[in-house]
Design a protein around this motif. Structure first.
Motif, PDB file in Angstrom:
ATOM      1  N   PHE A 159       0.842  -1.196   0.000  1.00 43.06           N
ATOM      2  CA  PHE A 159       0.000   0.000   0.000  1.00 43.06           C
ATOM      3  C   PHE A 159       0.878   1.246   0.000  1.00 43.06           C
ATOM      4  N   VAL A 160       1.865   1.277   0.893  1.00 44.08           N
ATOM      5  CA  VAL A 160       2.777   2.420   0.989  1.00 44.08           C
ATOM      6  C   VAL A 160       3.603   2.550  -0.287  1.00 44.08           C
ATOM      7  N   GLU A 161       4.038   1.420  -0.825  1.00 45.36           N
ATOM      8  CA  GLU A 161       4.845   1.436  -2.056  1.00 45.36           C
ATOM      9  C   GLU A 161       4.076   2.078  -3.205  1.00 45.36           C
ATOM     10  N   ILE A 162       2.805   1.706  -3.342  1.00 40.57           N
ATOM     11  CA  ILE A 162       1.978   2.272  -4.413  1.00 40.57           C
ATOM     12  C   ILE A 162       1.731   3.765  -4.176  1.00 40.57           C
ATOM     13  N   LEU A 163       1.522   4.150  -2.930  1.00 38.58           N
ATOM     14  CA  LEU A 163       1.326   5.567  -2.633  1.00 38.58           C
ATOM     15  C   LEU A 163       2.558   6.381  -3.014  1.00 38.58           C
ATOM     16  N   LYS A 164       3.724   5.863  -2.702  1.00 41.01           N
ATOM     17  CA  LYS A 164       4.971   6.570  -3.043  1.00 41.01           C
ATOM     18  C   LYS A 164       5.128   6.680  -4.564  1.00 41.01           C
ATOM     19  N   GLU A 165       4.816   5.605  -5.262  1.00 37.48           N
ATOM     20  CA  GLU A 165       4.878   5.652  -6.722  1.00 37.48           C
ATOM     21  C   GLU A 165       3.888   6.676  -7.263  1.00 37.48           C
ATOM     22  N   GLY A 166       2.704   6.723  -6.649  1.00 33.73           N
ATOM     23  CA  GLY A 166       1.682   7.678  -7.078  1.00 33.73           C
ATOM     24  C   GLY A 166       2.137   9.115  -6.908  1.00 33.73           C
ATOM     25  N   VAL A 167       2.804   9.400  -5.790  1.00 27.88           N
ATOM     26  CA  VAL A 167       3.324  10.749  -5.550  1.00 27.88           C
ATOM     27  C   VAL A 167       4.340  11.120  -6.628  1.00 27.88           C
ATOM     28  N   GLN A 168       5.210  10.176  -6.983  1.00 31.73           N
ATOM     29  CA  GLN A 168       6.233  10.447  -7.992  1.00 31.73           C
ATOM     30  C   GLN A 168       5.625  10.648  -9.373  1.00 31.73           C
ATOM     31  N   LYS A 169       4.657   9.809  -9.721  1.00 36.85           N
ATOM     32  CA  LYS A 169       4.058   9.888 -11.051  1.00 36.85           C
ATOM     33  C   LYS A 169       3.084  11.045 -11.190  1.00 36.85           C
ATOM     34  N   MET A 170       2.341  11.337 -10.106  1.00 36.63           N
ATOM     35  CA  MET A 170       1.274  12.346 -10.175  1.00 36.63           C
ATOM     36  C   MET A 170       1.369  13.316  -8.996  1.00 36.63           C
ATOM     37  N   PRO A 171       2.402  14.130  -8.956  1.00 34.83           N
ATOM     38  CA  PRO A 171       2.577  15.050  -7.820  1.00 34.83           C
ATOM     39  C   PRO A 171       1.449  16.064  -7.689  1.00 34.83           C
ATOM     40  N   GLU A 172       0.721  16.281  -8.780  1.00 35.83           N
ATOM     41  CA  GLU A 172      -0.385  17.245  -8.736  1.00 35.83           C
ATOM     42  C   GLU A 172      -1.625  16.666  -8.055  1.00 35.83           C
ATOM     43  N   GLU A 173      -1.642  15.349  -7.855  1.00 36.45           N
ATOM     44  CA  GLU A 173      -2.789  14.684  -7.226  1.00 36.45           C
ATOM     45  C   GLU A 173      -2.512  14.504  -5.742  1.00 36.45           C
ATOM     46  N   PRO A 174      -3.244  15.203  -4.870  1.00 41.84           N
ATOM     47  CA  PRO A 174      -2.941  15.186  -3.430  1.00 41.84           C
ATOM     48  C   PRO A 174      -3.301  13.885  -2.718  1.00 41.84           C
ATOM     49  N   TRP A 175      -4.115  13.040  -3.342  1.00 39.67           N
ATOM     50  CA  TRP A 175      -4.611  11.851  -2.656  1.00 39.67           C
ATOM     51  C   TRP A 175      -3.481  10.964  -2.162  1.00 39.67           C
ATOM     52  N   TYR A 176      -2.427  10.802  -2.968  1.00 35.14           N
ATOM     53  CA  TYR A 176      -1.342   9.893  -2.618  1.00 35.14           C
ATOM     54  C   TYR A 176      -0.534  10.411  -1.430  1.00 35.14           C
ATOM     55  N   ALA A 177      -0.141  11.675  -1.505  1.00 35.42           N
ATOM     56  CA  ALA A 177       0.639  12.247  -0.411  1.00 35.42           C
ATOM     57  C   ALA A 177      -0.181  12.301   0.875  1.00 35.42           C
ATOM     58  N   THR A 178      -1.457  12.670   0.738  1.00 38.05           N
ATOM     59  CA  THR A 178      -2.331  12.738   1.913  1.00 38.05           C
ATOM     60  C   THR A 178      -2.494  11.357   2.545  1.00 38.05           C
ATOM     61  N   SER A 179      -2.730  10.352   1.703  1.00 33.31           N
ATOM     62  CA  SER A 179      -2.909   8.990   2.212  1.00 33.31           C
ATOM     63  C   SER A 179      -1.625   8.481   2.859  1.00 33.31           C
ATOM     64  N   LEU A 180      -0.499   8.798   2.246  1.00 34.52           N
ATOM     65  CA  LEU A 180       0.781   8.365   2.791  1.00 34.52           C
ATOM     66  C   LEU A 180       1.045   9.031   4.136  1.00 34.52           C
ATOM     67  N   MET A 181       0.721  10.315   4.213  1.00 29.95           N
ATOM     68  CA  MET A 181       0.878  11.036   5.481  1.00 29.95           C
ATOM     69  C   MET A 181      -0.016  10.410   6.550  1.00 29.95           C
ATOM     70  N   ASN A 182      -1.229  10.033   6.153  1.00 30.49           N
ATOM     71  CA  ASN A 182      -2.145   9.427   7.122  1.00 30.49           C
ATOM     72  C   ASN A 182      -1.592   8.107   7.659  1.00 30.49           C
ATOM     73  N   VAL A 183      -0.913   7.349   6.792  1.00 32.65           N
ATOM     74  CA  VAL A 183      -0.296   6.100   7.245  1.00 32.65           C
ATOM     75  C   VAL A 183       0.759   6.399   8.299  1.00 32.65           C
ATOM     76  N   TYR A 184       1.631   7.368   8.002  1.00 39.48           N
ATOM     77  CA  TYR A 184       2.694   7.710   8.946  1.00 39.48           C
ATOM     78  C   TYR A 184       2.126   8.255  10.252  1.00 39.48           C
ATOM     79  N   LEU A 185       1.085   9.056  10.121  1.00 38.38           N
ATOM     80  CA  LEU A 185       0.499   9.643  11.324  1.00 38.38           C
ATOM     81  C   LEU A 185      -0.212   8.583  12.164  1.00 38.38           C
ATOM     82  N   GLU A 186      -0.871   7.646  11.481  1.00 42.20           N
ATOM     83  CA  GLU A 186      -1.543   6.562  12.203  1.00 42.20           C
ATOM     84  C   GLU A 186      -0.523   5.714  12.950  1.00 42.20           C
ATOM     85  N   GLN A 187       0.651   5.591  12.350  1.00 40.34           N
ATOM     86  CA  GLN A 187       1.731   4.834  12.986  1.00 40.34           C
ATOM     87  C   GLN A 187       2.513   5.697  13.988  1.00 40.34           C
TER      88      GLN A 187
END
Length: 451
Positions: free
Chosen positions: A267-295
């Motif tokens: 899940f995290v791997e795909i989110l990171k790839e999403g951020v790299q491929k689509m930096p204009e789309e906030p969903w990936y960075a937001t979701s990734l941040m939520n993972v880190y914050l939840e942890q």
């Protein structure tokens, strides 16, 4: 006596040897005869199938029964003639069904798809065996031509998948889409198309185009998701990742499938790839941040967001995300600076305005609660009131840009502030504030204020 015994023994040995030899010869003859009879039976079954399927009034049940008999015969094993004959039965019924409307009858769509599907499978096997054992076989050209016809009339076998899609048979639709993709890439269909250059250009070329194959792969991924077979969905979505086709939807769907499978690492791997491929789309960075914050992995979250900002320092969404991280860690002053910078870079981002409003609103609420705790009631309006007033302009900006009305916290905060203002006896513009309160309420589907 000894000579008699030896002579008898020799005679016995000679007779035994002769008998054994004669018995072996008989067995070999019997085996050859049985093999000959079995081959004869096999050929008869093939002929019966052909006769039944090509009759003036075809009997396809009888034709398939004959094919079943042939298949049970040992001569069918790895025999291209068997697979050719079986394919011809399916091909014959396909054409028979297609011709029914011209003769005043009704065509059964499912029969067409079942027959083209089965015929293609048989022709594929026949093609492989002919190519391996007899590349100049007279039936090989027919195999190519008929297989391509099955492919052509079903839009590259995609219509078969569409039938199962409409029937909501998701696994069957998935298999059919997969077969369409494999067929388009197969040597059999390429060779079949090459027999007719006009069809090769007008039919095969569009179906073999990357755009068509990508669309088919996308449809396969969709039915895999619908099937709720999450591992199957992952397989289909992974195959689409690098196709540059509906990339955002593919990545988000893939991330959600991994999340459903509780595979946090992927899940995290795909989110990171999403951020790299689509930096204009906030969903990936937001979701990734939520993972880190939840942890509660604030250090990793901070490091990650700082690296992104360093690469793209004017990206308002990532700066806004950094503000949220700082706010969660209790550094409201630094968070406020991030939100302000984000609004300077993108004044239309309602979330940054809402975040500024929240900091101001919470500051007012904290002060209000503090005064109530100290029983300093007379100071509440004088001290906390201006703090609430300071939050309102931020929320008004957020309200203006939240065109899809997706953030109810904007409405809740504005209604609270406006209510506090127009409830004051000394309020000079009470009706104006009530109208604003009701406008916000209507926009978010909340109850209006009634006197």
């Amino acid at each position: 006596m000894k000579r008699i015994i030896l002579t008898a023994l020799a005679a016995a040995l000679t007779l035994g040897s002769f008998t054994a030899y004669a018995g072996g010869d008989d067995a070999e003859k019997a085996a050859k005869k049985a093999a000959k009879e079995e081959l004869k039976a096999f050929n008869k079954s093939i002929k019966d199938a052909k006769k039944a399927s090509e009759a003036t009034t075809p009997d396809f049940a009888a034709a398939r029964a004959a094919i079943a008999e042939a298949q049970a015969n040992s001569n069918s094993k790895d025999n291209p003639e068997f697979y050719f004959a079986a394919g011809e039965v399916e091909y014959a019924q396909m054409n028979n069904e297609r011709n029914k409307p011209a003769l005043g009858g009704t065509m059964d769509e499912k029969v067409i798809y079942d027959c083209t599907d089965a015929a293609y499978d048989y022709y594929t096997k026949a093609y492989e065996l002919y190519k391996a054992t007899d590349p100049k076989a007279k039936n090989l050209e027919t195999v190519k031509a008929h297989a391509f016809e099955c492919y052509q009339i079903t839009g590259g076998l995609r219509a078969n998948a569409g039938y199962w899609y409409n029937a909501k048979e998701w696994k069957k639709a998935y298999d059919a889409f997969s077969k369409s993709i494999d067929a388009t890439r197969s040597d059999l269909i390429k060779d079949g198309a090459a027999l007719n250059p006009i069809l090769q250009e007008s039919v095969y070329a569009p179906l073999a185009a990357d755009s068509t194959i990508n669309q088919t792969m996308f449809n396969r991924a969709v039915v895999a998701i619908y099937s709720e077979d999450h591992n199957l969905a992952v397989t289909a979505l992974e195959a689409m990742k690098d196709k540059n086709y509906e990339t955002n939807l593919i990545y988000q769907s893939l991330a959600k499938e991994y999340l459903t499978l509780q595979d946090t690492a992927k899940f995290v791997e795909i989110l990171k790839e999403g951020v790299q491929k689509m930096p204009e789309e906030p969903w990936y960075a937001t979701s990734l941040m939520n993972v880190y914050l939840e942890q509660k992995n604030y250090a990793e979250a901070a490091n990650y967001i700082d690296n992104i900002i360093q690469t793209d320092p004017n990206n308002a969404r990532f700066i806004d995300l950094k503000g949220r991280l700082l706010e969660m860690q209790g550094d409201n002053a630094a968070a406020e600076e991030c939100y302000k910078k984000a609004t300077e870079l993108d004044a239309t981002n309602y979330q940054s305005w809402s975040n500024l409003g929240r900091i101001a609103f919470n500051k007012a609420t904290d002060k209000e609660n503090e005064l109530y705790d100290k029983k300093q009631y007379d100071a509440v309006d004088k001290v906390a009131g201006p703090l609430y007033d300071a939050a309102l302009p931020y929320y008004e900006k957020a309200f203006a840009f939240d065109s899809e009305r997706s953030d109810n916290t904007i409405a809740n905060a504005m209604r609270t502030i406006l209510y506090k203002k127009f409830q004051k006896p000394s309020c000079p513009n009470k009706q104006e504030l009530i109208d604003q309160y009701n406008e916000v309420s209507r926009a978010y589907g909340l109850p209006e204020f009634k006197k």
